[in-house]
Scaffold this motif. Sequence first.
Motif, short mmCIF file in Angstrom:
data_model
loop_
_atom_site.label_atom_id
_atom_site.label_comp_id
_atom_site.label_asym_id
_atom_site.label_seq_id
_atom_site.Cartn_x
_atom_site.Cartn_y
_atom_site.Cartn_z
N MET B 45 0.83 -1.41 -0.10
CA MET B 45 -0.06 0.01 -0.44
C MET B 45 1.31 0.78 -0.19
O MET B 45 0.58 2.36 -0.80
CB MET B 45 -1.19 -0.25 1.53
N GLY B 46 1.97 1.13 0.57
CA GLY B 46 2.53 2.50 0.81
C GLY B 46 3.74 2.50 -0.22
O GLY B 46 3.95 3.90 -1.04
N GLY B 47 4.01 1.41 -0.60
CA GLY B 47 4.38 1.96 -2.31
C GLY B 47 3.33 2.19 -4.08
O GLY B 47 4.07 3.57 -4.13
N LEU B 48 2.18 2.14 -3.24
CA LEU B 48 1.54 1.41 -4.49
C LEU B 48 0.78 3.32 -4.84
O LEU B 48 0.73 4.18 -5.28
CB LEU B 48 0.58 0.81 -4.91
N VAL B 49 0.81 3.83 -3.48
CA VAL B 49 0.12 5.00 -2.83
C VAL B 49 1.11 6.23 -3.56
O VAL B 49 0.98 7.29 -3.75
CB VAL B 49 -0.45 5.19 -1.17
N THR B 50 2.49 5.81 -2.90
CA THR B 50 3.18 7.35 -3.35
C THR B 50 3.47 7.19 -4.70
O THR B 50 3.82 7.93 -4.84
CB THR B 50 4.76 6.59 -2.60
N ALA B 51 3.68 5.95 -5.39
CA ALA B 51 3.87 5.65 -6.92
C ALA B 51 2.66 6.33 -7.52
O ALA B 51 2.76 7.31 -8.54
CB ALA B 51 4.29 4.50 -7.17
N THR B 52 1.40 6.84 -7.32
CA THR B 52 0.23 6.94 -7.53
C THR B 52 -0.11 8.44 -7.54
O THR B 52 0.47 9.72 -8.43
CB THR B 52 -0.89 6.45 -7.30
N LEU B 53 0.82 9.03 -6.25
CA LEU B 53 0.67 10.68 -5.48
C LEU B 53 2.34 11.30 -6.56
O LEU B 53 1.35 12.76 -6.50
CB LEU B 53 0.71 10.87 -3.91
N VAL B 54 2.76 10.60 -6.66
CA VAL B 54 3.67 11.53 -7.28
C VAL B 54 3.92 11.76 -8.21
O VAL B 54 4.87 13.55 -8.92
CB VAL B 54 5.38 10.54 -7.00
N ASP B 55 2.58 11.96 -9.61
CA ASP B 55 2.64 12.62 -10.29
C ASP B 55 1.94 13.95 -10.46
O ASP B 55 1.77 14.40 -11.06
CB ASP B 55 0.84 11.16 -11.45
N ASP B 56 1.16 14.72 -9.19
CA ASP B 56 0.57 15.34 -8.38
C ASP B 56 1.18 16.17 -7.18
O ASP B 56 1.37 17.57 -7.69
CB ASP B 56 -0.79 14.96 -8.60
N VAL B 57 1.71 15.02 -6.64
CA VAL B 57 3.23 16.40 -5.60
C VAL B 57 3.96 15.89 -5.36
O VAL B 57 5.04 14.83 -5.77
CB VAL B 57 2.40 15.85 -3.97
N PRO B 58 5.40 16.98 -4.76
CA PRO B 58 6.32 16.51 -4.52
C PRO B 58 6.68 15.10 -4.24
O PRO B 58 6.31 14.33 -3.12
CB PRO B 58 7.40 18.25 -3.87
N THR B 59 7.94 14.25 -4.27
CA THR B 59 8.10 12.91 -3.78
C THR B 59 8.25 13.28 -2.33
O THR B 59 7.10 11.76 -1.71
CB THR B 59 9.55 12.31 -4.79
N PHE B 60 8.53 13.79 -1.80
CA PHE B 60 8.57 13.79 -0.38
C PHE B 60 7.30 13.90 0.44
O PHE B 60 6.79 12.82 0.93
CB PHE B 60 9.68 14.71 0.26
N LEU B 61 6.99 14.76 0.17
CA LEU B 61 5.34 14.26 0.53
C LEU B 61 4.05 13.53 0.13
O LEU B 61 3.25 13.49 1.56
CB LEU B 61 4.73 16.19 -0.15
N ALA B 62 4.02 13.45 -1.02
CA ALA B 62 3.44 11.46 -1.54
C ALA B 62 3.94 10.69 -1.10
O ALA B 62 3.35 9.87 -0.37
CB ALA B 62 3.68 11.32 -2.63
N GLY B 63 4.61 10.51 -0.04
CA GLY B 63 5.89 9.65 0.39
C GLY B 63 5.55 9.19 2.05
O GLY B 63 4.15 9.18 2.62
N LEU B 64 4.92 11.14 2.65
CA LEU B 64 4.99 11.80 3.64
C LEU B 64 3.21 11.05 4.35
O LEU B 64 2.71 10.31 4.72
CB LEU B 64 5.29 12.87 4.05
N LEU B 65 2.80 11.39 2.95
CA LEU B 65 1.47 10.88 2.94
C LEU B 65 0.95 10.09 3.08
O LEU B 65 0.50 9.32 3.65
CB LEU B 65 0.76 12.19 1.80
N ALA B 66 1.28 8.59 2.55
CA ALA B 66 1.25 7.80 2.21
C ALA B 66 1.76 7.09 3.24
O ALA B 66 1.12 5.89 3.66
CB ALA B 66 2.73 6.73 0.98
N VAL B 67 2.23 6.98 4.49
CA VAL B 67 3.03 6.74 5.63
C VAL B 67 1.93 7.23 6.64
O VAL B 67 1.33 5.83 7.10
CB VAL B 67 4.26 7.15 5.90
N LEU B 68 1.23 8.62 6.15
CA LEU B 68 0.07 8.59 7.05
C LEU B 68 -0.98 7.43 7.37
O LEU B 68 -1.20 7.24 7.68
CB LEU B 68 0.10 9.81 7.06
#
Lengths: 301, 282
Positions: B45-68
């Motif tokens: 889930m962490g991986g897939l959510v980050t990989a989807t979010l990076v299209d819209d937000v900066p990578t660091f933020l995408a990772g943080l959101l995924a972790v939360l």
Amino acid sequence: MGLSAMVAIGLSLLMGFAGQVSLGQGAFYALGAYAAGLLSVPKELFANGLGLDPLLALAAAPLLTATVAAVVGVPLLRLRGHYLAFATLALHLILLSVIFGEERLTGGQTGLIGIPALEVGGRTITGNLHTAVVWALVVVCFVIAQNLVRSRAGRGLQAIATSEASAAAAGVDVASYKLRLFVLAAGFAGLAGGLYTYLLLYLSPDAFTLLISIEFVVMVAVGGLGSVSGAVLGAVVVTLLQYYLQKFGTRQELLGLDLPIQTPTVARIGVYGLIFVLVMLFFPRGLLPAFTGALRRLGRR
Amino acid sequence: MTNFLQLVVVGLSSGFAYALVGIGMVLIHRTTGIVNFAQGAFAVMGGLVTATLVDDVPTFLAGLLAVLLVAAVGGAMGFVALGRRGRTTLLASLIITLGLALLTSAVHLLVFTDVPRTYPRISATSWDVGGVTVDPQYVLIACVSLASALLLTFVLRRTIVGNALVACSDSRRAAELVGLSVRSLGVLSFAVSAALGALAGLLIIPLIPLTYDSDVSIAVNGFAAAAFGGLDSIRGALAGGLVLGIAENLVIGYIDPQYQLAIGLVIMLMIISWRSRHEVAT
């Protein structure tokens, strides 16, 4: 359906009576299937085939599977609880990678073709006759299981499920009882696998994914832990459920919404997941026993 | 020799990811006694959510959101897996987490389809250290994994909440008697473990694309790492993950990539059955 029932009977003995969780019963099913297939495929069609009489191969399948179970069972059954669950799961994964990896032995991804049909006294056993044979053998397994449950060994196994230490203190040979039951359950799964081979006359590794091992546990969970007839019923119910989910999932749309092509798989794993959670939380004795119990209480009112 | 070192370096990177998953399992097992099968689902889930979010937000933020997000899901799962007071055995809890893992992969398949997902590594260029190629992503995984292990050890030793978690692992009944809510602590440990799992997933997905059904092999490898230290030691899980990662990668390099998982599992089986021989029957 009958094939699953056979595996489920063995697994329900293992889980319900002896309290040993096996997440890898599908491995023995696959082993039986491949044993029967490889023994009976003629040499001309597959280099490593032995071309034995299918009936002989079918008889050998459960024996070979049981032998393998006896060998791997010695170290495996020393493990308890969580460790055993993961170890049996690992067993299935290891077998799958051998099937995929040893292409010359197992046909690999392409599978095993050219398996001759089962013949007894000049009659080819296919279709309805095959189903009848399968159910007859389910009855045999059922009787064996019932006898075991009522015997001295059965009581010993139930003592093991409650507490291994106290069973041992009461004079039950814990290791040997567990191993013998493990071998028996593997034998049932091997027989079912062998019969599966002569149903399709074709083996593909895709038929033996990890999901089948999980499916067998779902059947036992539905039918009730520690009930042999429940295991059969669980196998029937889950197979029917699987059929209707498949039918439902392949529909183009539902309530005006387009269904994506993954729907059948989503429905299958989703429903299995839900069954596990619900059964373990609210019906630890199994879905069907809880259901019939509720009906009985309603009837008494 | 260079070839060998290269294999070890690549193996270390996946080893640190297994270690993160394994440390999560150790934390949950220590606090609640449950072995969490859904640990692999957290990583996916962490991986897939980050990989989807990076299209819209900066990578660091995408990772943080995924972790939360995964931590929240993990806490909720923990609540379910802890079951009903006094009614749910530990083995039943294992099956519940298996069910939750299946449900999660159904959701993943529905939302992310079955296409493998990935996103770019932190740097497109890699370093050359004496002939061995070192991708900055490997270094990132190692740093995050080691930092998490150190931070977790520090929190468990030095903070009140950490001490409460340790108290649960020593004796759940005693912890309850001194007024700790064992259930909330259990949920907390699930949430933290989920965050660790999500970190592992989002750090490894640029190197190894993940799909909805990658969770089983991650969970099994994570369990193997955790079992190395008897399911109770953070250091053991770290060591286990690294040994497993290196061993599997040597198999890829020298024997046959087909047998990567199989050999890893055989090693795990040998270790846990060897360990069980030295344990007193409980």
